[in-house]
Design a protein around this motif. Structure first.
Motif, PDB file in Angstrom:
ATOM      1  N   GLU A  46      -1.423  16.229 -22.258  1.00 35.63           N
ATOM      2  CA  GLU A  46      -1.020  15.941 -20.889  1.00 35.63           C
ATOM      3  C   GLU A  46      -1.890  14.827 -20.298  1.00 35.63           C
ATOM      4  OE1 GLU A  46      -0.486  19.381 -18.360  1.00 35.63           O
ATOM      5  OE2 GLU A  46      -0.990  18.161 -16.605  1.00 35.63           O
ATOM      6  N   ASN A  47      -3.164  14.919 -20.569  1.00 30.39           N
ATOM      7  CA  ASN A  47      -4.114  13.911 -20.124  1.00 30.39           C
ATOM      8  C   ASN A  47      -3.775  12.534 -20.712  1.00 30.39           C
ATOM      9  OD1 ASN A  47      -6.339  13.502 -18.505  1.00 30.39           O
ATOM     10  ND2 ASN A  47      -7.737  13.507 -20.256  1.00 30.39           N
ATOM     11  N   ASP A  48      -3.453  12.535 -21.995  1.00 30.28           N
ATOM     12  CA  ASP A  48      -3.097  11.284 -22.676  1.00 30.28           C
ATOM     13  C   ASP A  48      -1.800  10.699 -22.116  1.00 30.28           C
ATOM     14  OD1 ASP A  48      -5.314  11.554 -24.237  1.00 30.28           O
ATOM     15  OD2 ASP A  48      -4.251  12.318 -26.000  1.00 30.28           O
ATOM     16  N   LEU A  49      -0.894  11.604 -21.741  1.00 30.62           N
ATOM     17  CA  LEU A  49       0.396  11.155 -21.203  1.00 30.62           C
ATOM     18  C   LEU A  49       0.183  10.384 -19.896  1.00 30.62           C
ATOM     19  CD1 LEU A  49       3.419  11.319 -21.898  1.00 30.62           C
ATOM     20  CD2 LEU A  49       3.544  13.425 -20.584  1.00 30.62           C
ATOM     21  N   PRO A  98       9.807  16.981 -21.858  1.00 34.81           N
ATOM     22  CA  PRO A  98       9.626  18.224 -21.072  1.00 34.81           C
ATOM     23  C   PRO A  98       8.259  18.301 -20.389  1.00 34.81           C
ATOM     24  CG  PRO A  98      10.585  18.725 -23.211  1.00 34.81           C
ATOM     25  CD  PRO A  98      10.185  17.281 -23.252  1.00 34.81           C
ATOM     26  N   LEU A  99       7.228  17.831 -21.070  1.00 33.63           N
ATOM     27  CA  LEU A  99       5.886  17.807 -20.488  1.00 33.63           C
ATOM     28  C   LEU A  99       5.843  16.835 -19.305  1.00 33.63           C
ATOM     29  CD1 LEU A  99       2.988  18.921 -20.955  1.00 33.63           C
ATOM     30  CD2 LEU A  99       2.577  16.947 -22.433  1.00 33.63           C
ATOM     31  N   ALA A 100       6.483  15.693 -19.476  1.00 33.60           N
ATOM     32  CA  ALA A 100       6.542  14.698 -18.399  1.00 33.60           C
ATOM     33  C   ALA A 100       7.311  15.241 -17.196  1.00 33.60           C
ATOM     34  CB  ALA A 100       7.187  13.409 -18.914  1.00 33.60           C
ATOM     35  N   GLU A 101       8.350  16.048 -17.485  1.00 32.53           N
ATOM     36  CA  GLU A 101       9.128  16.681 -16.405  1.00 32.53           C
ATOM     37  C   GLU A 101       8.249  17.638 -15.606  1.00 32.53           C
ATOM     38  OE1 GLU A 101      12.388  17.229 -15.217  1.00 32.53           O
ATOM     39  OE2 GLU A 101      13.680  16.155 -16.595  1.00 32.53           O
ATOM     40  N   GLU A 102       7.487  18.448 -16.323  1.00 34.46           N
ATOM     41  CA  GLU A 102       6.665  19.462 -15.662  1.00 34.46           C
ATOM     42  C   GLU A 102       5.555  18.862 -14.822  1.00 34.46           C
ATOM     43  OE1 GLU A 102       5.111  22.825 -17.647  1.00 34.46           O
ATOM     44  OE2 GLU A 102       6.926  23.118 -18.849  1.00 34.46           O
ATOM     45  N   THR A 103       5.034  17.731 -15.263  1.00 40.19           N
ATOM     46  CA  THR A 103       3.898  17.126 -14.576  1.00 40.19           C
ATOM     47  C   THR A 103       4.326  16.090 -13.544  1.00 40.19           C
ATOM     48  OG1 THR A 103       3.758  15.481 -16.334  1.00 40.19           O
ATOM     49  CG2 THR A 103       2.355  17.426 -16.551  1.00 40.19           C
ATOM     50  N   GLY A 104       5.624  15.781 -13.505  1.00 33.57           N
ATOM     51  CA  GLY A 104       6.101  14.788 -12.552  1.00 33.57           C
ATOM     52  C   GLY A 104       5.948  13.354 -13.041  1.00 33.57           C
ATOM     53  N   LEU A 105       5.331  13.194 -14.204  1.00 36.19           N
ATOM     54  CA  LEU A 105       5.163  11.842 -14.752  1.00 36.19           C
ATOM     55  C   LEU A 105       6.495  11.206 -15.142  1.00 36.19           C
ATOM     56  CD1 LEU A 105       2.057  12.501 -17.018  1.00 36.19           C
ATOM     57  CD2 LEU A 105       2.161  10.858 -15.132  1.00 36.19           C
ATOM     58  N   ILE A 106       7.512  12.037 -15.249  1.00 36.72           N
ATOM     59  CA  ILE A 106       8.826  11.559 -15.676  1.00 36.72           C
ATOM     60  C   ILE A 106       9.362  10.456 -14.756  1.00 36.72           C
ATOM     61  CG2 ILE A 106      10.110  13.333 -14.384  1.00 36.72           C
ATOM     62  CD1 ILE A 106      11.013  12.038 -17.912  1.00 36.72           C
ATOM     63  N   CYS A 114      14.876  13.103 -12.323  1.00 37.70           N
ATOM     64  CA  CYS A 114      15.174  11.721 -11.919  1.00 37.70           C
ATOM     65  C   CYS A 114      16.555  11.613 -11.290  1.00 37.70           C
ATOM     66  CB  CYS A 114      15.053  10.780 -13.108  1.00 37.70           C
ATOM     67  SG  CYS A 114      13.367  10.680 -13.690  1.00 37.70           S
ATOM     68  N   PHE A 115      17.485  12.392 -11.831  1.00 37.44           N
ATOM     69  CA  PHE A 115      18.833  12.393 -11.258  1.00 37.44           C
ATOM     70  C   PHE A 115      18.811  12.927  -9.826  1.00 37.44           C
ATOM     71  CE2 PHE A 115      22.951  14.634 -10.595  1.00 37.44           C
ATOM     72  CZ  PHE A 115      23.778  13.513 -10.591  1.00 37.44           C
TER      73      PHE A 115
END
Ligand code: C2E
Ligand code: MG
Ligand code: MG
Ligand code: MG
Length: 279
Positions: A28-31, A79-87, A122-123
């Protein structure tokens, strides 16, 4: 959907219990840093129009080249990006990069289309239309060559809202595809109310096409339905000649899959397109 999010969360807890927490928190940190480090790239998978045997578009698929772990699948990190809002930031980058490269492609292939996947958050995002408009005007592309891919699980939980949003997108002349069609148990009675251009048959139905009669029946039914709703039908995950022939014979509009080409980095895409055209 909430159910899916819940499941992802459960899996995360499950991993925590099994002591891999350090790894996932590190990921998550790396993302968070991946964007500024320039670790994302887009690969492009060609879409073949069966009747004319022409490549009419490409789907942009994100890749994360992690400095230590190598390539990490979007199925893992989206999915990780979705959970963290990074998406949201990642999607913005995808749209800009894909539209920029579409412009480049259209120097050689003026009618080439670009498909972009959009996740649920995002949608639903308030700024979606503004962001799309901004990217289109900055890259100076014709929005008619852009198609947004959404899954049933994005559209169905709040169909009324989704329809309204799709109408806004269509007003900008952008096209809409339902991705992984057939896996989301969407209410078929709703389907004709969505202003969609394309149905993409999920690859799970294509996989067993030649061995199981049930799969063939489902694929035929989706193609028939697409025809009567007047939408383009694309089969995903076409890997064999048998599958290709079945789809061509039954009148599926387009195919996408390893049988035609794997997703390609941009510098391999143009040579592929040139070669395809020459043959
Ligand atoms: P998708 O949109 O349904 O994309 C099709 C997936 O099938 C891709 O996996 C593609 O590489 C793979 N595929 C293509 N041809 C074949 C084939 O012949 N056989 C098999 N077995 N697989 C094939 P990929 O690239 O790993 O992407 C997985 C999913 O991640 C995508 O499914 C999409 O839902 C999501 N995704 C990818 N890029 C993005 C993105 O930029 N934004 C968002 N929000 N999601 C993305
Ligand atoms: Mg897709
Ligand atoms: Mg799909
Ligand atoms: Mg998908």
């Amino acid at each position: 959907s909430a159910k899916r999010k819940g499941k992802n969360r459960f899996e995360l807890y499950n991993q925590l219990e099994h002591g891999s927490d350090a790894v996932d928190l590190a990921l998550e940190n790396d993302l968070h840093k991946a964007m500024e480090r320039g670790e994302f790239s887009l690969h492009y998978q060609p879409l073949l129009h069966l009747r004319t045997n022409q490549i009419i578009g490409v789907e942009a698929l994100i890749r994360w080249n992690h400095p230590k772990r190598g390539f990490i699948s979007p199925a893992t990190f989206i999915p990780l990006a979705e959970e963290t809002g990074l998406i949201v930031a990642i999607s913005q980058w995808v749209m800009e990069a894909a539209c920029h490269q579409l412009k480049e492609l259209q120097r050689y292939y003026p009618k080439m289309k670009m498909n972009i996947n959009l996740s649920t958050s995002c949608f639903l995002q308030h700024e979606l239309i503004d962001n799309l408009e901004r990217v289109i005007s900055c890259t100076n592309i014709d929005p008619r060559y852009l198609e947004i891919e959404l899954t049933e699980s994005t559209l169905m939980p709040n169909a009324a809202f989704a329809i309204e949003r799709l109408v806004q997108i269509k007003k900008r002349q952008i096209k809409i595809a339902i991705d992984d069609f057939g896996t989301g148990f969407s209410s078929l009675s709703y389907l004709h109310r969505f202003p969609i251009d394309t149905l993409k048959i999920d690859k799970s139905f294509i996989r067993h096409l030649s061995s199981y009669r049930g799969e063939a029946a489902i694929v035929k039914a989706i193609i028939d339905m697409g025809r009567s709703l007047n939408v383009t039908v694309v089969a995903e995950g076409v890997e064999t000649e048998k599958q290709y022939k079945f789809l061509k014979d039954y009148g599926c509009d387009c195919v996408q899959g390893y049988y035609i080409s794997k997703p390609l980095p941009f510098d391999e895409l143009l040579p592929f397109l040139h070669e395809w055209k020459a043959e």
